[in-house]
Write a protein that holds these residues in place. Structure first.
Motif, PDB file in Angstrom:
ATOM      1  N   GLY A 243       0.821  -1.210   0.000  1.00  0.00           N
ATOM      2  CA  GLY A 243       0.000   0.000   0.000  1.00  0.00           C
ATOM      3  C   GLY A 243       0.854   1.258   0.000  1.00  0.00           C
ATOM      4  N   VAL A 244       1.931   1.263   0.764  1.00  0.00           N
ATOM      5  CA  VAL A 244       2.844   2.410   0.787  1.00  0.00           C
ATOM      6  C   VAL A 244       3.418   2.651  -0.611  1.00  0.00           C
ATOM      7  CG1 VAL A 244       5.063   3.245   1.655  1.00  0.00           C
ATOM      8  CG2 VAL A 244       3.440   2.171   3.227  1.00  0.00           C
ATOM      9  N   ALA A 245       3.824   1.575  -1.272  1.00  0.00           N
ATOM     10  CA  ALA A 245       4.406   1.710  -2.610  1.00  0.00           C
ATOM     11  C   ALA A 245       3.407   2.342  -3.578  1.00  0.00           C
ATOM     12  CB  ALA A 245       4.869   0.350  -3.120  1.00  0.00           C
ATOM     13  N   TYR A 246       2.178   1.859  -3.549  1.00  0.00           N
ATOM     14  CA  TYR A 246       1.162   2.418  -4.445  1.00  0.00           C
ATOM     15  C   TYR A 246       0.858   3.875  -4.087  1.00  0.00           C
ATOM     16  CZ  TYR A 246      -0.138  -1.686  -7.189  1.00  0.00           C
ATOM     17  OH  TYR A 246      -0.139  -2.718  -8.083  1.00  0.00           O
TER      18      TYR A 246
ATOM     19  N   TYR B 103      -5.041  -2.241  -0.367  1.00  0.00           N
ATOM     20  CA  TYR B 103      -4.054  -3.011   0.395  1.00  0.00           C
ATOM     21  C   TYR B 103      -4.008  -2.589   1.863  1.00  0.00           C
ATOM     22  CZ  TYR B 103      -2.236  -5.162  -3.835  1.00  0.00           C
ATOM     23  OH  TYR B 103      -2.116  -5.901  -4.983  1.00  0.00           O
ATOM     24  N   VAL B 104      -4.104  -1.278   2.105  1.00  0.00           N
ATOM     25  CA  VAL B 104      -3.996  -0.808   3.488  1.00  0.00           C
ATOM     26  C   VAL B 104      -5.238  -1.185   4.291  1.00  0.00           C
ATOM     27  CG1 VAL B 104      -3.576   1.176   4.971  1.00  0.00           C
ATOM     28  CG2 VAL B 104      -2.487   1.060   2.737  1.00  0.00           C
ATOM     29  N   LYS B 105      -6.394  -1.188   3.641  1.00  0.00           N
ATOM     30  CA  LYS B 105      -7.599  -1.670   4.320  1.00  0.00           C
ATOM     31  C   LYS B 105      -7.440  -3.133   4.708  1.00  0.00           C
ATOM     32  CE  LYS B 105     -11.066   1.459   2.316  1.00  0.00           C
ATOM     33  NZ  LYS B 105     -12.218   1.532   1.378  1.00  0.00           N
ATOM     34  N   ASN B 106      -6.816  -3.920   3.825  1.00  0.00           N
ATOM     35  CA  ASN B 106      -6.538  -5.334   4.161  1.00  0.00           C
ATOM     36  C   ASN B 106      -5.698  -5.413   5.430  1.00  0.00           C
ATOM     37  OD1 ASN B 106      -7.912  -6.308   1.954  1.00  0.00           O
ATOM     38  ND2 ASN B 106      -6.093  -6.580   0.687  1.00  0.00           N
ATOM     39  N   ALA B 107      -4.690  -4.559   5.511  1.00  0.00           N
ATOM     40  CA  ALA B 107      -3.801  -4.582   6.682  1.00  0.00           C
ATOM     41  C   ALA B 107      -4.581  -4.331   7.963  1.00  0.00           C
ATOM     42  CB  ALA B 107      -2.685  -3.551   6.520  1.00  0.00           C
ATOM     43  N   THR B 108      -5.501  -3.353   7.925  1.00  0.00           N
ATOM     44  CA  THR B 108      -6.259  -3.026   9.141  1.00  0.00           C
ATOM     45  C   THR B 108      -7.247  -4.128   9.506  1.00  0.00           C
ATOM     46  OG1 THR B 108      -7.953  -1.823   7.886  1.00  0.00           O
ATOM     47  CG2 THR B 108      -6.069  -0.555   8.717  1.00  0.00           C
ATOM     48  N   SER B 109      -7.702  -4.899   8.517  1.00  0.00           N
ATOM     49  CA  SER B 109      -8.655  -5.977   8.815  1.00  0.00           C
ATOM     50  C   SER B 109      -7.961  -7.244   9.271  1.00  0.00           C
ATOM     51  CB  SER B 109      -9.514  -6.284   7.579  1.00  0.00           C
ATOM     52  OG  SER B 109      -8.718  -6.817   6.529  1.00  0.00           O
ATOM     53  N   LEU B 110      -6.680  -7.402   8.884  1.00  0.00           N
ATOM     54  CA  LEU B 110      -5.945  -8.624   9.222  1.00  0.00           C
ATOM     55  C   LEU B 110      -5.262  -8.530  10.580  1.00  0.00           C
ATOM     56  CD1 LEU B 110      -4.323  -9.330   5.741  1.00  0.00           C
ATOM     57  CD2 LEU B 110      -6.029 -10.763   6.881  1.00  0.00           C
TER      58      LEU B 110
ATOM     59  N   LEU C 239      -1.911   6.187   6.923  1.00  0.00           N
ATOM     60  CA  LEU C 239      -1.772   6.157   5.472  1.00  0.00           C
ATOM     61  C   LEU C 239      -3.138   6.260   4.789  1.00  0.00           C
ATOM     62  CD1 LEU C 239      -0.061   5.925   2.957  1.00  0.00           C
ATOM     63  CD2 LEU C 239      -0.026   3.429   3.259  1.00  0.00           C
ATOM     64  N   LEU C 240      -4.135   5.620   5.387  1.00  0.00           N
ATOM     65  CA  LEU C 240      -5.493   5.771   4.856  1.00  0.00           C
ATOM     66  C   LEU C 240      -5.908   7.242   4.887  1.00  0.00           C
ATOM     67  CD1 LEU C 240      -7.432   2.727   6.413  1.00  0.00           C
ATOM     68  CD2 LEU C 240      -6.765   3.038   4.026  1.00  0.00           C
TER      69      LEU C 240
END
Length: 588
Positions: free
Chosen positions: A406-409, A421-428, A442-443
């Motif tokens: 997510g940072v790269a994008y 991708y960052v939403k995935n991180a917060t859900s995982l 980042l969001l």
């Protein structure tokens, strides 16, 4: 003859477990050796009101209850059997085991003592009694138990070792040595006996006898390097380091490729503060494939506490380089080589080492994450996205990998993909507060760039809920609020806090000065902008423009114009900068 003995404490837990399992199985298949049938087939006279058939049925009912783990009922049934037939040794044994399960060794012991009195030749009963005595630290009674076990099974070495161990605990060292002598007569010399005997000699302080015993083994087996290692260990652990080195050098002449010899020498030289000699031995040991890579990695990780000492870092790097050559087909070698390169700030080389590790074994997630972090630090955004998405194809539930991609994008300004991708991180990830704070922050950045202020503010609030001292979140959130001229008091508090967390950070000081300017606190704004300019290493044109704005409102028009001109000279491309200069006034 030689034999290999299982490791155990005082009693061999493996043997006891085996007996317990064997007993349960044999009880149900009704083999002739089963203690259950040995008792029931003898048709003992019962002292209660039950006949032998009823006792037998009651016993097997107890076993069934034990099998389904209804231990309380099983215990009650075994007790009824014993009440009816006090000499029912199988029930005594089973009830004792149930009490042992409950750590009730005090009440298990008399039951087992009664069982061995009924059946003095039952090896299982004596073994269980030995275990009970050991667990309750009743060491004094163990000698007789092992004597009985040796009588029943004189060819089982474990019983001799167990007896000797009990004697050592009781500090009856000469008696323990006599047991080892007895075992050696039965089973022949062995390394186990030799090693155990040395421990007793050393407890007695008889270093000369311990050494003489091993020297005899060396004389009889001059090519066996393990005896040299054992002798050197005895000397070294008792302060006779020169003798230890001499023995090891003799071993080195016999087998220069023996890695354990080099490692032993390295340890001694290190203790003697001969660091160069120690490192030389380590480099030789690391070049020998026969020493396991895991042992070498343990040595390498031992350098970590010495970091950031440059000598330690350089030594660890060289050893890891040798490791990658010696174990060139093992991904772990390149993984730790990458770690050491990274520690020495050799990012390019570390990146290649990690890629090699992944090519050898792509199933080690930690290595892939390290690669992503390096690529991001080098601003290799395309590489981070490619390798990151490959990582996520193998490890889709890794929150950090989702965040890093997510940072790269986000840095490529593809904010919509970054959001996914960052939403995935917060859900995982629900526990890692650091990751959650970074992800929500980042969001917030992404939503801001997408002009979704409501979602941006909500994300920043969540970031600060997970880490109230996330300085970058405090700064960004405060700055974006000030651009919208909203919640300036909240923005000022957050910005001030960021300057406390990371003092002398020019961008944070600039943000705080700008918010003070928006609050019309021009004198305070001037103070903080001057700090920002003093700490600015890049001569930011925007900061000089802000400084000019502040000076204008303090009535210093000429100074304001001079700073607006500096801003233009430093590359500030503000569309209203020329108007400020030409009109000599602040323009929003």
């Amino acid at each position: 003859m030689r034999y290999k003995r299982l490791k155990y404490s005082l009693r061999s837990s493996a043997c006891i477990y085996y007996y317990g399992v064997a007993f349960c199985l044999l009880s149900f298949v009704s083999t002739p050796q089963s203690p259950v049938l040995a008792q029931t087939s003898a048709s003992p006279k019962s002292t209660g009101s039950l006949d032998s058939t009823e006792i037998r049925q009651l016993f097997f009912s107890a076993l069934r209850e034990k099998t389904v783990e209804n231990l309380k009922h099983a215990s009650e049934l075994f007790e009824r059997v014993i009440q009816a037939d006090p000499r029912n040794d199988a029930s005594l044994y089973e009830l004792a085991n149930l009490k042992k399960i409950q750590n009730d060794y005090a009440n298990a012991q008399p039951l087992l003592e009664r069982a061995v009195a009924v059946k003095p030749n039952n090896e299982w009963y004596w073994s269980a009694l030995a275990d009970s005595y050991e667990k309750s630290n009743n060491i004094g009674k163990l000698e007789n138990v092992f004597n009985q076990l040796i009588r029943i099974n004189p060819n089982k070495p474990e019983y001799y070792f167990d007896k000797a161990n009990a004697l050592v605990i009781l500090k009856r060292y000469d008696d323990a040595l006599a047991v080892y002598d007895q075992l050696e007569q039965i089973a022949g010399p062995s390394d186990d006996i030799l090693g155990s005997r040395q421990k007793v000699y050393l407890k007695q302080g008889k270093i000369d006898k311990a050494a003489a015993d091993i020297e005899k083994a060396i004389a009889e087996n001059p090519g066996q390097i393990r005896y040299y290692l054992l002798l050197s260990e005895i000397y070294n652990s008792n302060g006779l380091t020169d003798k230890a080195v001499k023995v090891l050098l003799q071993a080195e002449k016999l087998d220069a490729g023996n890695g354990q010899v080099h490692l032993a020498l390295a340890d001694i030289y290190r203790d003697k503060k001969s660091n160069d000699a120690s490192f030389k031995e380590l480099t030789q040991a690391f070049a020998i494939p026969d020493i396991s890579i895991d042992q070498k990695i343990r040595i390498l990780t031992g350098y970590y506490p010495k970091f950031p000492d440059p000598n330690a870092k350089a030594s660890a790097l060289e050893l890891s380089r040798i490791l990658s050559i010696t174990h060139s087909k093992d991904s772990k070698a390149f993984a730790i080589y990458g770690d050491m390169l990274l520690t020495n700030d050799k990012l390019k080389e570390a990146k290649e080492a990690y890629k090699t590790s992944i090519a050898l074994d792509g199933q080690i997630y930690a290595v892939q994450e390290q690669l992503l972090r390096i690529e991001l630090s080098q601003n290799d955004l395309d590489g981070a996205i490619k390798d990151g998405e490959n990582t996520l194809s193998l490890f889709p539930n890794q929150a950090w990998a989702n965040y890093l991609v997510g940072v790269a994008y986000a840095q490529k300004k593809d904010f919509n993909k970054a959001l996914g991708y960052v939403k995935n991180a917060t859900s995982l990830e629900l526990q890692d507060k650091e990751l959650l704070s970074l992800s929500f922050s980042l969001l917030g950045d992404c939503y801001h760039d997408l002009k979704n202020n409501k979602s941006s503010d909500e994300a920043y609030d969540k970031a600060l809920a997970n880490n109230p001292d996330n300085a970058y979140t405090l700064n960004n959130y405060a700055y974006y609020l000030s651009l919208r001229n909203e919640q300036l008091d909240k923005a000022a508090q957050m910005s001030a806090r960021s300057t406390q967390l990371q003092p002398n950070t020019s961008s944070f000081e600039d943000t705080y000065a700008w918010i003070l300017f928006m609050q019309k606190k021009y004198s305070d704004a001037k103070l903080w902008m001057e700090k920002a300019l003093a700490h600015d290493k890049e001569n930011s044109g925007v900061k000089y423009e802000h400084y000019g704005d502040i000076l204008f409102y303090l009535g210093k028009t000429d100074d304001a114009v001079d700073n607006w001109k500096k801003a233009k000279g430093y590359g500030d491309k503000s569309p209203i900068l020329d108007r400020k200069i030409n009109e000599k006034k602040y323009v929003e």
